[in-house]
Scaffold this motif. Sequence first.
Motif, PDB file in Angstrom:
ATOM      1  N   SER A  90       0.828  -1.299   0.101  1.00 13.27           N
ATOM      2  CA  SER A  90       0.078   0.099   0.059  1.00 13.27           C
ATOM      3  C   SER A  90       0.903   1.351   0.030  1.00 13.27           C
ATOM      4  N   VAL A  91       0.238   2.247  -0.122  1.00 13.23           N
ATOM      5  CA  VAL A  91       0.719   3.713   0.118  1.00 13.23           C
ATOM      6  C   VAL A  91      -0.028   4.530   0.985  1.00 13.23           C
ATOM      7  N   THR A  92       0.706   5.097   1.988  1.00 11.49           N
ATOM      8  CA  THR A  92       0.201   6.017   2.855  1.00 11.49           C
ATOM      9  C   THR A  92       0.473   7.269   2.597  1.00 11.49           C
ATOM     10  N   VAL A  93      -0.600   8.145   2.296  1.00 16.17           N
ATOM     11  CA  VAL A  93      -0.494   9.766   2.019  1.00 16.17           C
ATOM     12  C   VAL A  93      -0.344  10.415   3.254  1.00 16.17           C
ATOM     13  N   PHE A  94       0.725  11.073   3.768  1.00 15.79           N
ATOM     14  CA  PHE A  94       0.683  12.055   4.828  1.00 15.79           C
ATOM     15  C   PHE A  94       0.450  13.508   4.303  1.00 15.79           C
ATOM     16  N   SER A  95      -0.217  14.330   5.347  1.00 12.85           N
ATOM     17  CA  SER A  95      -0.331  15.700   5.128  1.00 12.85           C
ATOM     18  C   SER A  95       0.835  16.434   5.688  1.00 12.85           C
ATOM     19  N   LEU A  96       1.429  17.207   5.029  1.00 13.10           N
ATOM     20  CA  LEU A  96       2.555  17.984   5.251  1.00 13.10           C
ATOM     21  C   LEU A  96       2.284  19.306   6.292  1.00 13.10           C
ATOM     22  N   SER A  97       1.011  19.515   6.275  1.00  8.85           N
ATOM     23  CA  SER A  97       0.244  20.615   7.096  1.00  8.85           C
ATOM     24  C   SER A  97       0.091  20.198   8.486  1.00  8.85           C
ATOM     25  N   THR A  98      -0.407  18.886   8.740  1.00  6.83           N
ATOM     26  CA  THR A  98      -0.479  18.294  10.133  1.00  6.83           C
ATOM     27  C   THR A  98       0.456  17.229  10.515  1.00  6.83           C
ATOM     28  N   LEU A  99       1.349  16.849   9.581  1.00  3.97           N
ATOM     29  CA  LEU A  99       2.142  15.511   9.990  1.00  3.97           C
ATOM     30  C   LEU A  99       1.238  14.413  10.382  1.00  3.97           C
ATOM     31  N   SER A 100       0.379  14.121   9.637  1.00  7.05           N
ATOM     32  CA  SER A 100      -0.526  13.025   9.978  1.00  7.05           C
ATOM     33  C   SER A 100      -1.032  12.346   8.700  1.00  7.05           C
ATOM     34  N   LYS A 101      -1.614  11.182   8.887  1.00  4.95           N
ATOM     35  CA  LYS A 101      -2.209  10.419   7.668  1.00  4.95           C
ATOM     36  C   LYS A 101      -3.401  11.322   6.954  1.00  4.95           C
ATOM     37  N   HIS A 102      -3.279  11.461   5.822  1.00  3.99           N
ATOM     38  CA  HIS A 102      -4.189  11.805   5.111  1.00  3.99           C
ATOM     39  C   HIS A 102      -5.088  10.798   4.355  1.00  3.99           C
ATOM     40  N   SER A 103      -4.557   9.920   3.793  1.00  2.00           N
ATOM     41  CA  SER A 103      -5.562   8.972   2.876  1.00  2.00           C
ATOM     42  C   SER A 103      -4.328   7.570   2.736  1.00  2.00           C
ATOM     43  N   VAL A 104      -5.153   6.590   2.170  1.00  2.00           N
ATOM     44  CA  VAL A 104      -4.368   5.393   2.261  1.00  2.00           C
ATOM     45  C   VAL A 104      -4.929   4.672   0.777  1.00  2.00           C
ATOM     46  N   LEU A 105      -3.821   4.250   0.019  1.00  2.00           N
ATOM     47  CA  LEU A 105      -4.220   3.396  -1.339  1.00  2.00           C
ATOM     48  C   LEU A 105      -3.908   2.117  -1.153  1.00  2.00           C
ATOM     49  N   THR A 106      -5.007   1.142  -1.243  1.00  2.00           N
ATOM     50  CA  THR A 106      -4.973  -0.105  -0.989  1.00  2.00           C
ATOM     51  C   THR A 106      -5.580  -0.787  -1.930  1.00  2.00           C
ATOM     52  N   GLY A 107      -5.258  -2.348  -2.202  1.00  2.00           N
ATOM     53  CA  GLY A 107      -5.996  -3.120  -2.923  1.00  2.00           C
ATOM     54  C   GLY A 107      -5.493  -3.073  -4.656  1.00  2.00           C
ATOM     55  N   GLY A 108      -4.611  -2.359  -4.793  1.00  2.00           N
ATOM     56  CA  GLY A 108      -4.019  -2.506  -6.094  1.00  2.00           C
ATOM     57  C   GLY A 108      -2.951  -3.195  -6.682  1.00  2.00           C
ATOM     58  N   HIS A 109      -1.988  -3.944  -5.597  1.00  2.00           N
ATOM     59  CA  HIS A 109      -1.036  -4.504  -5.744  1.00  2.00           C
ATOM     60  C   HIS A 109      -0.840  -5.864  -4.817  1.00  2.00           C
ATOM     61  N   SER A 110      -0.251  -6.747  -5.276  1.00  4.76           N
ATOM     62  CA  SER A 110      -0.616  -8.044  -4.447  1.00  4.76           C
ATOM     63  C   SER A 110       0.796  -8.333  -3.711  1.00  4.76           C
TER      64      SER A 110
END
Length: 448
Positions: free
Chosen positions: A38-58
């Motif tokens: 997966s890929v975790t997208v972080f916000s540089l404004s809050t230094l916390s998780k913004h969203s997650v990309l899952t399910g595309g790769h095995s």
Amino acid sequence: MGVEIEPLPVFTPDLFQRAWASIPHPTLPLLATAHANSVTVFSLSTLSKHSVLTGGHSRSVRTATWQPGVPPHRLRLVTGSFDASAGLWSWNGDKDALESGERLEMEVSAPHNNSKEGEEEDEEDWEFNLVLEGHENEVKGVAFSPSGQYLATCSRDKTVWIWEDVGADDEDDEWETVAVLNEHDGDVKAVAWCPDVPGRNSVRGKYSADVLASTSYDNTVRIWREEAEGEWVCVAVLEGHEGTVWGLQWEPAPKREDKFPRLMTFSADGTLRVWTLRQDQDEVEDGEEESGGGNKLFRSGLGGIPNTMKRSIREEWDCTAVLPKAHTREIYSATWSAKTGLVASAGSDGTIAVYAEEDKTTADATEEKGEDNTSSTQTPATSTNGNTSSAWKVLATVPNSHGPYEINHITWCRRFDPGAGQRKGEEEMLVTTGDDGVIRPWQVRIST
């Protein structure tokens, strides 16, 4: 010049697993971290998780790259995976948030909590649009050209693939393969396109504007350009490293606008090298005159000329700097700041090192004083074609920056967090990504 490197609060949450790379968006306050499948997208404004990309790769996602040149309401990310594929993702979340405000100053907050329900909502924010298949083994590097028209992928199968976006509009996801480059003798570790900076087209009389570089387990770097007939060819092989060349970065802001950007490479041999293209000004001017300033000769006039009559497209590159030794083991990653010109590196020994290039006046003054530079600079030299070697010095190091863990990636990125104050979007920080799954930001204080 002096530098102090201080830790900032880490990104949250911890990933608790090996993370491979963290890629900042070129304009928005977002940071994409590749880990597991997966890929975790972080916000540089809050230094916390913004969203997650899952399910595309095995299998594990090794790397990612943001597509440039798309409208602010359209976010696209390409991922490269150990499952031998590359995937194209599009943001389907709150597009109003992306469209509001200035692009560089935009606040992107973490929309969800860390609950399971929140994670499911994260997944729905991203759509897996397209899978790019063709590589026989894991994809280790992905990179967009400055225009976003081309995508390069590289793999353990020893090849580099170039894909072209042939969609009719921004909503149409259609890509086709335009080249498969197979001259490396080992796994291809990384690819990078020359940035769109002044001086990049100084050899436009011979080539197209797009220039690609790749690194490999075969200890070499290769430079690729598109020939007049649309065929992509290797125009140079850079040799000098004594181990796997883990990666590379083009000079993001050349000091002289009439010079083609330099190239920095880093290796398992524990060294960083800077390479400079040999440019003969007379040849450049002749090429521009013959081509009418628009590549006319080389783009449309070569079709009827026998191959034996075509001008050579080989290039010569000089290694004009070997940066001073700051690591005891392999250098996995290095980053070159467009803002300050400072270089930072990290790798297997867990050390962060920051370097500065000395101007000729400073280097000469140090030499005249008889100071011992052997530990911090390279002795200047001049190649037969006029490329002068540059001197670099180590400004600061941070050992054990991730404890006992290796650092897989380091990057400069702009600060958007409250700690940046009035310089939000202007001040830079370093971000390191390691085997401990912790994404660590670092404040770099520069003193003169």
